[in-house]
Enzyme design. Sequence first.
Site, PDB file in Angstrom:
ATOM      1  N   CYS A  56      19.740   3.510  14.666  1.00 23.93           N
ATOM      2  CA  CYS A  56      19.323   2.510  13.689  1.00 23.93           C
ATOM      3  C   CYS A  56      18.057   1.843  14.213  1.00 23.93           C
ATOM      4  CB  CYS A  56      20.431   1.505  13.391  1.00 23.93           C
ATOM      5  SG  CYS A  56      20.498   0.081  14.496  1.00 23.93           S
ATOM      6  N   LYS A  61       3.392  -8.873  -7.391  1.00 27.19           N
ATOM      7  CA  LYS A  61       3.337  -7.416  -7.255  1.00 27.19           C
ATOM      8  C   LYS A  61       4.467  -6.760  -8.045  1.00 27.19           C
ATOM      9  CE  LYS A  61       0.730  -7.148  -3.004  1.00 27.19           C
ATOM     10  NZ  LYS A  61       0.672  -6.885  -1.550  1.00 27.19           N
ATOM     11  N   CYS A 116      24.154  -0.448  21.165  1.00 25.25           N
ATOM     12  CA  CYS A 116      23.249  -1.130  20.226  1.00 25.25           C
ATOM     13  C   CYS A 116      23.666  -2.586  20.041  1.00 25.25           C
ATOM     14  CB  CYS A 116      23.261  -0.413  18.869  1.00 25.25           C
ATOM     15  SG  CYS A 116      22.183  -1.177  17.646  1.00 25.25           S
ATOM     16  N   ASN A 169      11.927 -12.977  -1.061  1.00 25.82           N
ATOM     17  CA  ASN A 169      11.676 -12.639   0.337  1.00 25.82           C
ATOM     18  C   ASN A 169      13.028 -12.331   0.985  1.00 25.82           C
ATOM     19  OD1 ASN A 169      11.115 -12.564   3.051  1.00 25.82           O
ATOM     20  ND2 ASN A 169       9.892 -14.445   3.065  1.00 25.82           N
ATOM     21  N   CYS A 188      -7.383  -9.898  10.593  1.00 23.19           N
ATOM     22  CA  CYS A 188      -7.343  -8.981   9.458  1.00 23.19           C
ATOM     23  C   CYS A 188      -7.089  -7.565   9.939  1.00 23.19           C
ATOM     24  CB  CYS A 188      -8.672  -9.070   8.709  1.00 23.19           C
ATOM     25  SG  CYS A 188      -8.720  -8.017   7.275  1.00 23.19           S
ATOM     26  N   GLY A 216       0.797  -1.230   0.000  1.00 26.38           N
ATOM     27  CA  GLY A 216       0.000   0.000   0.000  1.00 26.38           C
ATOM     28  C   GLY A 216       0.823   1.270   0.000  1.00 26.38           C
ATOM     29  N   ASP A 275       9.611  -7.614  -3.712  1.00 26.38           N
ATOM     30  CA  ASP A 275       8.413  -8.152  -3.054  1.00 26.38           C
ATOM     31  C   ASP A 275       8.266  -9.613  -3.476  1.00 26.38           C
ATOM     32  OD1 ASP A 275       5.692  -6.371  -1.864  1.00 26.38           O
ATOM     33  OD2 ASP A 275       5.636  -8.552  -2.023  1.00 26.38           O
TER      34      ASP A 275
HETATM   35 ZN   LIG Z   1      21.906   0.648  16.215  1.00 23.43          ZN
END
Ligand SMILES: [Zn+2]
Length: 427
Positions: free
Chosen positions: A241, A139, A318, A162, A265, A95, A116
């Site tokens: 990130c 798609k 991180c 994928n 849904c 979308g 996709d």
């Molecule tokens: Zn990070």
Amino acid sequence: MEAELKAMLSDLETLKRSLPDPSHHASIDKMQLRVEHLTNLAKSAPVQRSKVKDMSAEVVDSNPYSRLMALQRMGIVQNYERIREFSVAIVGIGGVGSVAAEMLTRCGIGRLLLYDYDKVELANMNRLFFRPEQVGMTKTDAAVQTLSDINPDVVLESYTLNITTVQGFETFVSSLKNKTFRPSKEGSGVDLVLSCVDNYEARMVVNQACNELNQTWMESGVSEDAVSGHIQLLIPGETACFACAPPLVVASGIDERTLKREGVCAASLPTTMGVVAGLLVQNTLKYLLKFGHVSPYLGYNALKDYFPTMEMKPNPQCSNVACVDRQREYLLVKPARDAAAKAKIEAEALSATEFPLHDDNEWNISVVDDSELDKTDVRSLDALPDGLVRELPNADEFQKLPVPLETANSIDDLDDLRRQLEALSAG
Ligand SMILES: [Zn+2]
């Protein structure tokens, strides 16, 4: 269609010969002419426009770029034609991604890479871009079909895969590295990656690839209740990130992971997705063509028409190793970058005092200085601007739940909870 019309013509001819009375011939001749006209109309069905070598600013109806090139004349963009040098990768052609792809195609982007693995379904028809006759196509194929018709100048590359699989990830990374479109380009083969996926895992994969490649990207998302969304700019080492901070959603958003269950849904609206795609491509154009302010984070709450903005610094702790490496590199070059930026601002200030842009201010317009944006440290939970909540608690402070400030907030939370429960029981 053409064969049918041809058969009809010969039927009419036979009929004419079988009729002895010439007074009937005139009306048959008329019908034959009509069928010939229909045949010509069928032949002139969609004709693709030919490619345009140079973008021209000439103001004629036949120039597909005249309105875009006018951005230069209006002083918004210095060199619009540079857009043809840029490559943008769009991950997820749903979308948001499909609409973003169409906008960039109409803007005359140089090259689009589309990723996709899904097929077009009738259940997608509440959104923009895909058409009912494309149901069943991948798609990526359907997108290439439509986009190449709209603008044959854009180089389209589609990848039906994928990215969360091992093979998919390898192909994804190597396609981003490919520099055949512009061999002189520094860094990877693309200028920007746009993440338009609908789940957490795929976002983490885009984050991983971009941290490894030191690739700037933009993330986008629409909440499962269809009434809020966001876009976010991620520059490895310089901004947070996707793994630095737990994902953020605008206040009314629902935790997508509680809803991603079989048979449940989620809601979607073409309006919210169109708005988010528009914000995403607007930020993309500003980033690529260097005009205006590129938003580091821009939220959209449709119920309140509220657009919160913020900035997030990277988290030195991180969990993503590549992110920490990029942070180290960024800190090394930061002093030189800051000095250059300061010199540029000083030079601009100097020329502004020498040549005031507008002496007379007949409308009394005052310019508000918005350079002092709130910079938020991802480690401080309380520092989020009003209207933003964390989708997941911070890893280090998982026991500290956000405390509602007012009664109104707790009513919102209860409504959210009720909606989540209703969505779950509906499935
Ligand atoms: Zn990070």
